[in-house]
Design an enzyme around this catalytic site. Structure first.
Site, mmCIF file in Angstrom:
data_model
loop_
_atom_site.group_PDB
_atom_site.id
_atom_site.type_symbol
_atom_site.label_atom_id
_atom_site.label_comp_id
_atom_site.label_asym_id
_atom_site.label_seq_id
_atom_site.Cartn_x
_atom_site.Cartn_y
_atom_site.Cartn_z
ATOM 1 C CG ASP A 261 114.422 45.767 14.159
ATOM 2 O OD1 ASP A 261 114.668 46.160 13.005
ATOM 3 O OD2 ASP A 261 114.878 46.320 15.181
ATOM 4 C CE1 TYR B 18 119.136 48.013 18.916
ATOM 5 C CE2 TYR B 18 117.821 46.345 17.816
ATOM 6 C CZ TYR B 18 118.128 47.670 18.031
ATOM 7 O OH TYR B 18 117.427 48.632 17.370
ATOM 8 C CE LYS C 213 117.422 48.415 13.413
ATOM 9 N NZ LYS C 213 117.211 47.545 14.563
HETATM 10 P P1 NAP Z 1 108.385 49.429 22.237
HETATM 11 O O1 NAP Z 1 108.215 48.277 21.350
HETATM 12 O O2 NAP Z 1 107.590 50.658 22.040
HETATM 13 O O3 NAP Z 1 108.194 49.006 23.752
HETATM 14 C C1 NAP Z 1 108.780 47.875 24.310
HETATM 15 C C2 NAP Z 1 108.463 47.879 25.787
HETATM 16 O O4 NAP Z 1 107.046 47.870 25.986
HETATM 17 C C3 NAP Z 1 109.006 46.663 26.492
HETATM 18 O O5 NAP Z 1 109.490 47.064 27.771
HETATM 19 C C4 NAP Z 1 107.792 45.742 26.634
HETATM 20 O O6 NAP Z 1 107.881 44.940 27.793
HETATM 21 C C5 NAP Z 1 106.654 46.721 26.743
HETATM 22 N N1 NAP Z 1 105.410 46.199 26.101
HETATM 23 C C6 NAP Z 1 105.310 45.426 25.000
HETATM 24 N N2 NAP Z 1 104.032 45.173 24.704
HETATM 25 C C7 NAP Z 1 103.289 45.807 25.633
HETATM 26 C C8 NAP Z 1 101.903 45.909 25.867
HETATM 27 N N3 NAP Z 1 101.009 45.300 25.068
HETATM 28 N N4 NAP Z 1 101.472 46.628 26.948
HETATM 29 C C9 NAP Z 1 102.372 47.250 27.770
HETATM 30 N N5 NAP Z 1 103.712 47.178 27.605
HETATM 31 C C10 NAP Z 1 104.174 46.469 26.542
HETATM 32 O O7 NAP Z 1 109.915 49.948 22.244
HETATM 33 P P2 NAP Z 1 111.306 49.529 21.648
HETATM 34 O O8 NAP Z 1 111.727 48.217 22.171
HETATM 35 O O9 NAP Z 1 112.176 50.708 21.837
HETATM 36 O O10 NAP Z 1 111.033 49.405 20.069
HETATM 37 C C11 NAP Z 1 110.738 48.193 19.422
HETATM 38 C C12 NAP Z 1 111.934 47.672 18.639
HETATM 39 O O11 NAP Z 1 112.360 48.632 17.692
HETATM 40 C C13 NAP Z 1 113.196 47.416 19.479
HETATM 41 O O12 NAP Z 1 113.112 46.232 20.244
HETATM 42 C C14 NAP Z 1 114.233 47.387 18.380
HETATM 43 O O13 NAP Z 1 114.223 46.146 17.705
HETATM 44 C C15 NAP Z 1 113.747 48.508 17.489
HETATM 45 N N6 NAP Z 1 114.384 49.810 17.787
HETATM 46 C C16 NAP Z 1 115.154 50.387 16.813
HETATM 47 C C17 NAP Z 1 115.815 51.577 17.066
HETATM 48 C C18 NAP Z 1 116.676 52.200 16.015
HETATM 49 O O14 NAP Z 1 117.484 53.108 16.333
HETATM 50 N N7 NAP Z 1 116.557 51.780 14.768
HETATM 51 C C19 NAP Z 1 115.663 52.210 18.307
HETATM 52 C C20 NAP Z 1 114.838 51.623 19.274
HETATM 53 C C21 NAP Z 1 114.200 50.431 18.983
HETATM 54 P P3 NAP Z 1 107.668 43.325 27.766
HETATM 55 O O15 NAP Z 1 108.743 42.755 26.901
HETATM 56 O O16 NAP Z 1 107.800 42.957 29.186
HETATM 57 O O17 NAP Z 1 106.287 43.103 27.237
#
Ligand code: NAP
Length: 316
Positions: free
Chosen positions: A50, A55, A85
């Site tokens: 994604d 980004y 996106k």
């Molecule tokens: P997330 O996946 O909920 O959390 C990512 C964070 O959690 C990172 O800092 C990661 O650090 C940490 N993490 C990952 N695995 C873990 C585990 N097993 N235990 C503890 N911590 C962990 O949040 P997100 O990045 O916001 O969402 C995921 C993806 O969704 C984004 O990367 C993006 O591609 C997409 N997104 C889309 C939108 C939208 O508006 N459409 C908005 C936000 C996000 P490490 O890398 O150090 O493990």
């Protein structure tokens, strides 16, 4: 090598790995770090990625795909499912095809599998920084932007199109004018923001939900540790020999949605894939469903303190 099961996306006829690797990082990873992490993810078994123009991860993802092909980690680009996106600065009809072509150039690809409207709003200036200044926020002309999105699919630049952060009201407006209905609505969803009403609406309309921030965006500027340190999840995790992150992701998966989770850490990206060979009990599901809810945080971090109620409502 663990692999995520496939999920069918209904009317558009595509299938997609139910777990994708997110590529939005905080603090922003340098391109080389992002590229290497994505190659590790492909080695670990991830086949769905994604990204988004905003980004800054399209280029490293493209380089990682090219490298994975060179290394023989995948046989062809078709082995992957790639979502990107449309950023809110390019939402006029005639800007959409040039915008996807720009993303495809960044990714070194001929087509995307999924192209989403990133946000249900328009920015009157080219800006990627958040929170965005109030003066440049404008309502989205859904007919105009959706015609551009449909053109992308008709031209073969993407296999399917969808939206992100859309409430039922915005989806209703989209469905009213769409010749091709949105296949996906990607929204924030986790045990602390369960999106029950939105899920009911999307189920009824055949729109698949992809959950982002399933770990509450732990450690980023837009999220916090409330999921990974949630008492109830921790309790269940201890009893089941899992981590709170795995319990959260398993709960999301069991709601019938797909997931994008980001980890650039080799161990955690593997851990996050290990959620498909066990399940939560009825009692555990019930405990999680009772967790107090708080409004999604991503939109407010983008919009800052602005009262932008024109198009966003309580559901996203
Ligand atoms: P997330 O996946 O909920 O959390 C990512 C964070 O959690 C990172 O800092 C990661 O650090 C940490 N993490 C990952 N695995 C873990 C585990 N097993 N235990 C503890 N911590 C962990 O949040 P997100 O990045 O916001 O969402 C995921 C993806 O969704 C984004 O990367 C993006 O591609 C997409 N997104 C889309 C939108 C939208 O508006 N459409 C908005 C936000 C996000 P490490 O890398 O150090 O493990």
């Amino acid at each position: 090598m663990a692999k995520a099961p496939q999920v069918s996306l209904g009317a558009c006829g595509l299938t997609m790995p139910v777990l994708g690797m997110g590529t939005s990082s905080w603090p922003p990873a340098d391109p080389e770090t992002a590229k290497l992490a994505i190659i590790e993810a492909i080695k670990a078994g991830y086949r769905h990625f994604d990204t988004a123009f905003t980004y800054g991860s399209e280029q490293p993802l493209g380089q990682a795909i090219a490298e994975a092909l060179r290394l023989g980690l995948i046989k062809s680009r078709d082995d992957l499912f790639i979502t990107s996106k449309l950023w809110s600065s390019y939402t006029d009809r005639d800007q959409v095809v040039p915008a996807i072509k720009m993303s495809l150039r960044n990714l070194q690809l001929d087509y995307l599998d999924m192209y989403l409207i990133h946000l249900p709003l328009k920015l009157s200036q080219e800006i990627r920084k958040t929170p965005v200044p109030k003066e440049i926020l404008m309502p989205l002309d859904i007919k105009s932007v959706w015609e551009g999105m449909e053109e992308c699919q008709r031209l073969g630049l993407t296999k399917a199109i969808g939206v992100s952060n859309f409430s039922p009201r915005m989806l209703e407006e989209t469905l009213a004018i769409a010749e091709i209905p949105p296949a996906v609505n990607q929204v924030e969803m986790n045990p602390l923001w369960q999106q029950k009403k939105l899920r009911e609406y999307c189920n009824a309309k055949g729109i698949h939900i992809t959950a982002y921030s399933p770990l509450g965006a732990n450690g980023t500027k837009w999220g916090d540790n409330r999921i990974v340190e949630c008492d109830v999840l921790e309790d269940i995790a201890k009893a089941r020999g899992k981590t709170t992150a795995q319990v959260s992701m398993r709960w999301v998966y069991e709601q019938g949605v797909s997931i994008v989770a980001k980890s650039f850490n080799k161990e955690r990206m593997k851990q996050n894939l290990e959620i498909f060979d066990w399940s939560l009990t009825e009692e555990e599901l019930e405990r999680i469903s009772q967790l107090p809810q708080r409004k999604g945080f991503l939109i407010s971090s983008i919009l800052g303190a602005h009262d932008f109620t024109l198009q966003l409502d309580d559901e996203i």
